[in-house]
Design an enzyme around this catalytic site. Structure first.
Site, PDB file in Angstrom:
ATOM      1  N   HIS A 104       0.848  -1.003  -0.061  1.00  0.00           N
ATOM      2  CA  HIS A 104       0.239  -0.002  -0.030  1.00  0.00           C
ATOM      3  C   HIS A 104       0.785   1.170  -0.094  1.00  0.00           C
ATOM      4  O   HIS A 104       0.336   2.445   0.229  1.00  0.00           O
ATOM      5  CB  HIS A 104      -0.817   0.065   1.265  1.00  0.00           C
ATOM      6  N   HIS A 118      -1.173   2.168  -5.591  1.00  0.00           N
ATOM      7  CA  HIS A 118      -1.382   0.913  -5.684  1.00  0.00           C
ATOM      8  C   HIS A 118      -3.124   0.575  -5.874  1.00  0.00           C
ATOM      9  O   HIS A 118      -3.754   1.468  -5.835  1.00  0.00           O
ATOM     10  CB  HIS A 118      -1.131   0.234  -4.471  1.00  0.00           C
ATOM     11  N   ASP A 141      -6.094  -1.794  -4.747  1.00  0.00           N
ATOM     12  CA  ASP A 141      -6.702  -2.620  -3.425  1.00  0.00           C
ATOM     13  C   ASP A 141      -7.365  -3.751  -4.202  1.00  0.00           C
ATOM     14  O   ASP A 141      -8.305  -3.474  -4.999  1.00  0.00           O
ATOM     15  CB  ASP A 141      -7.340  -2.035  -2.741  1.00  0.00           C
ATOM     16  N   HIS A 152      -8.449  -7.422   0.187  1.00  0.00           N
ATOM     17  CA  HIS A 152      -7.958  -6.566   1.280  1.00  0.00           C
ATOM     18  C   HIS A 152      -8.815  -6.323   2.199  1.00  0.00           C
ATOM     19  O   HIS A 152      -8.602  -5.563   3.381  1.00  0.00           O
ATOM     20  CB  HIS A 152      -7.496  -5.329   0.659  1.00  0.00           C
TER      21      HIS A 152
END
Length: 258
Positions: free
Chosen positions: A67, A71, A73, A77
């Site tokens: 992170h 980035h 997710d 996550h």
């Protein structure tokens, strides 16, 4: 075709809540390392001095979270249990989610905290376009000007549950932000919970991912450089990290100027 970089660099020199460690083996050190490895593992003697300038190749070792920097997710996550089955890791998601028409929504007038669906509807009205399936929505909060400082992690705008659901209801699968998180700052959410007793104010954008499968692009940058709110393609392909809940991405906007 013009390519606009929308990514925040991974930089060990700037402030991060989880510090980045960047270790460099220089080309000269790499030559010695190779010679030692050949001797120890293969019984071969090699003098690195015969290489041009006594150098081979450099090697960078970085210690960081998935992170850090720009980035994507993945659903895994957001939690281990979802209403739609086993949440997928970043390496399991369809690549076509991460290349598509971009839509820029400017919410930079909002302060620290969250905005709701009504504010996003107004942002769509302002540009005369409502996002649809396959489009990648980018939220310009203006937080990227604080990137690399502690304030970047405490002063920004996130989405509440209604705002996140609004975009997902339109068929959007990928939502990006130039802020640290798609949710409000941690301290803001916890203070709101302590004030109201409503646990729905805690990570509503992320936790909606336990009910609806979607991805977030966090820590974008340079959204002000986009020439228009639509008419560009976003590419944010995440690094293929097996079993990971996020993957770094070199997010760019591709503008056809023909």
């Amino acid at each position: 075709m013009r390519i606009i970089d929308l990514s925040t660099p991974v930089d060990a020199k700037v402030w991060e809540p989880n510090p980045v460690v960047h270790e460099v083996l220089s080309p000269a050190e790499g030559a010695v390392h190779m010679a030692e490895g050949m001797r120890d593992n293969h019984g071969l003697d090699f003098d690195p001095a015969v290489l041009p300038d006594g150098e081979l190749l450099s090697l960078d070792t970085m210690t960081l979270t998935t992170h850090t920097g720009t980035h994507v997710d993945a659903p895994s996550h957001y939690g281990t249990k979802t209403s739609y089955g086993t949440p997928r890791h970043i390496d399991e998601l369809p690549l076509d989610w991460f290349i598509g028409p971009g839509v820029l929504l400017d919410i930079s007038d909002a302060g620290t905290g969250t905005i709701d669906a009504a504010r996003l509807r107004r942002a769509c009205s302002d540009i005369g376009h409502t996002p649809g399936p396959g489009e990648i929505v980018l939220l310009r909060t203006g937080a990227d000007v604080r990137s690399g400082t502690p304030a970047y992690f405490t002063d920004f705008t996130g989405l509440d549950r209604s705002a996140t659901a609004f975009l997902l209801d339109l068929g959007v699968r990928v939502i990006g932000t130039d802020a640290f998180s798609l949710d409000a700052p941690f301290g803001h959410m916890i203070r709101e919970y302590q004030r109201t007793g409503d646990d729905g104010v805690l990570w509503p954008a992320h936790f909606l991912g336990r009910e609806r499968e979607y991805c977030q692009i966090e820590r974008l940058s340079n959204l002000a450089a986009l020439p228009a709110p639509t008419g560009f393609t976003v590419s944010c392909l995440p690094v293929k990290l097996a079993g990971a809940g996020a993957g770094w991405a070199r997010a760019v906007a591709i503008v056809d100027e023909s």
